[in-house]
Design a protein around this motif. Structure first.
Motif, PDB file in Angstrom:
ATOM      1  N   PRO A 191       0.988  -0.694   0.229  1.00 28.49           N
ATOM      2  CA  PRO A 191       0.081  -0.499   0.315  1.00 28.49           C
ATOM      3  C   PRO A 191       0.571   1.343   0.040  1.00 28.49           C
ATOM      4  O   PRO A 191       1.724   1.210   0.960  1.00 28.49           O
ATOM      5  CB  PRO A 191      -0.663  -0.461   1.172  1.00 28.49           C
ATOM      6  N   LEU A 231       1.501   5.674  -0.438  1.00 24.31           N
ATOM      7  CA  LEU A 231       0.986   7.311   0.169  1.00 24.31           C
ATOM      8  C   LEU A 231      -0.083   7.315  -1.391  1.00 24.31           C
ATOM      9  O   LEU A 231      -1.490   7.703  -1.014  1.00 24.31           O
ATOM     10  CB  LEU A 231       1.794   7.978   0.819  1.00 24.31           C
ATOM     11  N   GLN A 256      -1.414   6.211  -3.195  1.00 24.75           N
ATOM     12  CA  GLN A 256      -2.751   5.073  -3.366  1.00 24.75           C
ATOM     13  C   GLN A 256      -3.853   5.604  -2.173  1.00 24.75           C
ATOM     14  O   GLN A 256      -4.954   5.762  -2.521  1.00 24.75           O
ATOM     15  CB  GLN A 256      -2.501   3.722  -3.195  1.00 24.75           C
ATOM     16  N   TYR A 257      -3.205   5.850  -0.588  1.00 24.68           N
ATOM     17  CA  TYR A 257      -3.992   6.682   0.189  1.00 24.68           C
ATOM     18  C   TYR A 257      -4.467   7.600  -0.367  1.00 24.68           C
ATOM     19  O   TYR A 257      -5.774   8.210   0.243  1.00 24.68           O
ATOM     20  CB  TYR A 257      -3.259   6.389   1.250  1.00 24.68           C
ATOM     21  N   ARG A 298     -11.378   5.748  -3.077  1.00 24.30           N
ATOM     22  CA  ARG A 298     -11.198   5.089  -1.546  1.00 24.30           C
ATOM     23  C   ARG A 298     -10.167   3.438  -2.715  1.00 24.30           C
ATOM     24  O   ARG A 298      -9.200   2.802  -1.169  1.00 24.30           O
ATOM     25  CB  ARG A 298     -11.900   5.006  -0.870  1.00 24.30           C
ATOM     26  N   TYR A 325      -6.192   2.058  -2.406  1.00 20.90           N
ATOM     27  CA  TYR A 325      -5.469   2.121  -1.184  1.00 20.90           C
ATOM     28  C   TYR A 325      -6.177   0.241  -0.210  1.00 20.90           C
ATOM     29  O   TYR A 325      -5.449  -0.377  -0.184  1.00 20.90           O
ATOM     30  CB  TYR A 325      -5.516   3.411  -0.076  1.00 20.90           C
ATOM     31  N   GLU A 326      -7.252   0.376  -0.384  1.00 23.89           N
ATOM     32  CA  GLU A 326      -8.658  -0.401   0.807  1.00 23.89           C
ATOM     33  C   GLU A 326      -8.146  -1.100  -0.416  1.00 23.89           C
ATOM     34  O   GLU A 326      -7.554  -3.016   1.001  1.00 23.89           O
ATOM     35  CB  GLU A 326      -9.372  -0.292   0.386  1.00 23.89           C
ATOM     36  N   GLN A 335       3.267   0.195   8.353  1.00 28.01           N
ATOM     37  CA  GLN A 335       2.885   0.675   8.138  1.00 28.01           C
ATOM     38  C   GLN A 335       2.876   1.785   9.055  1.00 28.01           C
ATOM     39  O   GLN A 335       2.518   1.762   9.551  1.00 28.01           O
ATOM     40  CB  GLN A 335       1.676   0.586   8.062  1.00 28.01           C
ATOM     41  N   TRP A 391      -7.862   3.327   7.380  1.00 24.91           N
ATOM     42  CA  TRP A 391      -8.680   3.625   5.561  1.00 24.91           C
ATOM     43  C   TRP A 391      -8.431   5.107   5.584  1.00 24.91           C
ATOM     44  O   TRP A 391      -9.068   5.677   6.859  1.00 24.91           O
ATOM     45  CB  TRP A 391      -9.984   2.589   5.601  1.00 24.91           C
ATOM     46  N   ALA A 392      -8.059   5.626   4.602  1.00 28.44           N
ATOM     47  CA  ALA A 392      -8.320   7.219   4.287  1.00 28.44           C
ATOM     48  C   ALA A 392      -9.860   7.308   4.093  1.00 28.44           C
ATOM     49  O   ALA A 392      -9.652   8.625   4.585  1.00 28.44           O
ATOM     50  CB  ALA A 392      -7.979   7.270   2.911  1.00 28.44           C
ATOM     51  N   GLU A 409     -10.078   8.893   7.843  1.00 26.67           N
ATOM     52  CA  GLU A 409      -8.944   9.322   8.132  1.00 26.67           C
ATOM     53  C   GLU A 409      -9.748  10.820   8.963  1.00 26.67           C
ATOM     54  O   GLU A 409      -8.841  11.706   8.048  1.00 26.67           O
ATOM     55  CB  GLU A 409      -7.244   9.460   7.866  1.00 26.67           C
TER      56      GLU A 409
END
Length: 611
Positions: free
Chosen positions: A53, A55, A57-58, A67, A70-71, A110, A115-116, A119
């Motif tokens: 994973p 950044l 992607q986040y 979303r 990343y997830e 990590q 998950w973004a 956050e």
């Protein structure tokens, strides 16, 4: 209660019915064919680089609202780690222990487990990079902590011998990222302290519970955490409707009520049954929800977010044990009817491990799903009725009332679906891929969330509104051997500008006639458009009729007053992969304009020709 819990929890780890790697006799008794499949899958995974994973992607959640990039990768990392943990325990081989340890350390390395999309701490700072010193405890954090917890339980001292220091690191990470924030803050929305309960409560609490039981070595701290978990789960249980309904729908049932069942099992094992966790009567009803929502052949009534044809690879052993605890053969039969040979690691490492060591599930024979003739859930206002109990053959009607502030709500008061031989034809589209818009002020700009894309009317140009005040009124049912009917007034689901003080709908399954009849009655001052969302292919149309071939090949016919014409049929391309995976490349919407009020009656019956 903490002092009593300290005593009850002494030796809790050893009472969880999952055997550690060092118990070779127990692992030798696990299904060899199943373990061979898992080993083959792990070998294939080992030939590829580990999921990583990133950044970028986040950050996509903030940049373009996506979303899942990343997830998905974070989930692949968890799943591969879980797979290697099971294979390491099953084989006892050091090479697989190394693979498992690699995945566990990657989890520890990590920056964030959150998950973004959840956050909010980073969002408040105007940043996309999570701060490890200020962790957000969400579903992702709970899942990552649980991976470490179950891995520690099953690999146990083998990790100390092979990679000394990793277990200490795992304990430090879960303490910093999950345990301390859980204890320190009481403003996590998923605690339900504001009175709103949803699936995050049992999902996160269940993961914190196993983390406390396996990775918190201080008995006083362990008891403090477990005490708070029990308090939180208690709030969720108290909020459950007495009918056992789940307003989040069948798909989320597995990560709401079923997570609760897993947590209560852990409590029972950890305390040797001292707390009678499964005692509340609502838990008996809650276990019946899956078979009550089943349409047949893998299709389910899918109110709220969730696919109409979800993956069959669910942790069915959880439901099977729940039915056994309740002495409920129908619940057990529905679980056994879906038994799969392969353990679903994507549903959680803990669930997979417990399933491997469940002798009753291993011995369970395939069964016939119960498919009850009629289900009426008065609290969540959902009716499901089929022509004949025990079979998907023929017509099945599902209809709902409720309100438009339900968990994972769609604006769908008064909507209904009709399945033929188990396959939905008049449909609820269900859940598209989640994005930033799914859970913010833009939610109802998404077409699948709107009432005009449910089987509900558009009234004087207005569709339904979100909010608890937009609700069904005067809800009643008529239930006999021959008739199952939901009656309601859905006018209050629309804004006052719609100018409609009543819209009476009756959705009825007439078993003797072999037909579903939906009757709408409204004031003479109101113009409207009756919407009907269809799956399959439209094979014929005429004034007052429309014939549809279902996705499974069955034929049903819709009939109404020919004076209203043939209606307007439009084809809606389906490009979202979650939707197209269920419905194919397109669905259809039949819109029938009606003017100056009155009554509209739609009859739905088989169009099959029989000798």
């Amino acid at each position: 209660m903490t002092t009593d819990l300290r005593s009850l929890l002494k030796g809790a780890r050893d009472r969880i019915p999952v055997r550690p790697l060092r118990d070779r006799e127990a692992w030798a008794a696990v299904d060899r064919e199943l373990l061979a499949e898992l080993l083959a899958k792990a070998e294939a995974e080992r030939a590829r680089p580990w999921p990583n994973p990133t950044l970028s992607q986040y950050a996509r959640f903030w940049r373009d609202g996506e979303r899942t990039p990343y997830e998905d990768v974070a989930g692949q990392l968890r799943n591969r780690t879980a797979l290697n943990v099971v294979v390491a325990a099953a084989t006892g081989a050091q090479e697989w222990l190394d693979e498992a340890a690699d995945g566990l350390l990657m989890q520890c390395e990590q920056t964030s487990w959150c998950w973004a999309a959840h956050e909010s701490f980073a969002t408040a700072r105007g940043e996309v990079l999570p701060d490890p010193r200020d962790p957000y405890v969400d579903l992702g954090a709970g899942e990552s902590a649980a991976i470490l917890a179950w891995a520690d339980l099953v690999l146990d001292s083998a990790l100390d011998e092979r990679v000394p220091g990793l277990r200490r690191r795992m304990r430090a990470e879960v303490r910093d990222r999950v345990i301390d924030p859980f204890l320190r803050r009481r403003d996590w929305h998923w605690l339900g302290l504001d009175g709103r309960q949803h699936n995050w409560n049992p999902w996160i609490h269940s993961n914190i519970l196993i983390t406390a039981l396996t990775l918190v070595d201080d008995p006083e701290l362990q008891a403090e955490v477990v005490d708070l978990v029990l308090e939180g789960l208690g709030r969720y249980v108290e909020a459950l409707p007495a009918d056992g309904g789940c307003d989040e729908g069948y798909a989320y049932w597995w990560n709401g009520p079923a997570r609760l069942a897993g947590a209560l099992e852990l409590v029972d094992w950890a305390t040797a049954g001292a707390l009678n966790s499964f005692d509340p009567p609502v838990l008996r009803e809650l276990a019946r929800f899956p078979h009550r929502m089943a349409l047949g052949d893998g299709w389910y009534v899918n109110v709220a977010d969730g696919p109409a044809r979800p993956s069959a690879d669910q942790p069915w052993h959880v439901l099977h044990r729940w039915g056994a605890r309740n002495g409920d053969p129908a619940v057990m039969a529905h679980a056994a009817a879906h038994k799969r040979p392969l353990v679903n690691l994507e549903a959680g490492l803990g669930r997979a491990l417990v399933g491997l060591f469940d002798p009753a599930w291993t011995a369970a024979e395939p069964a016939k799903p119960p498919l009850p003739a009629t289900t009426w859930l008065a609290d969540v206002q959902v009716l499901v009725a089929r022509q004949q109990a025990g079979t998907a053959t023929g017509l099945t009607l599902a209809a709902k009332g409720g309100h438009n502030a339900e968990n994972h709500n769609h604006n769908d008061i008064g909507s209904y679906l009709v399945a033929y031989d188990g396959t939905p034809v008049l449909i609820d589209l269900g859940q598209p891929t989640y994005t930033r818009s799914t859970f913010n002020e833009d939610r109802y700009t998404i077409w699948t969330m709107q009432s005009q894309w449910h089987n509900a009317p558009t009234i004087n140009g207005h569709d339904q509104c979100p909010g608890q005040e937009y609700a069904a009124r005067d809800v009643a049912v008529q239930l006999t051997d021959d008739i199952a009917e939901l009656q309601l007034d859905l006018a209050a689901a629309y804004p006052s500008d719609a100018g409609c003080d009543h819209w009476l709908r009756a959705a009825r399954l007439d078993r003797q006639a072999g037909a579903v009849v939906v009757t709408d009655t409204w004031p003479t001052t109101v113009n409207a458009v009756l919407r009907h969302v269809l799956a399959g292919s439209v094979s014929a149309r005429a004034n007052g009729s429309c014939t549809i071939r279902s996705m499974a090949g069955g034929i049903i016919k819709l009939a109404w007053d020919p004076a209203l014409g043939e209606g307007h049929l439009e084809t809606q391309p389906v490009t979202d992969p979650l939707l197209s995976g269920v419905w194919g490349e397109a669905v259809h919407r039949l819109s029938i304009p009606v003017e100056q009020g009155g009554t509209f009656e739609l009859t739905i019956e088989s169009g099959e020709q029989h000798d």
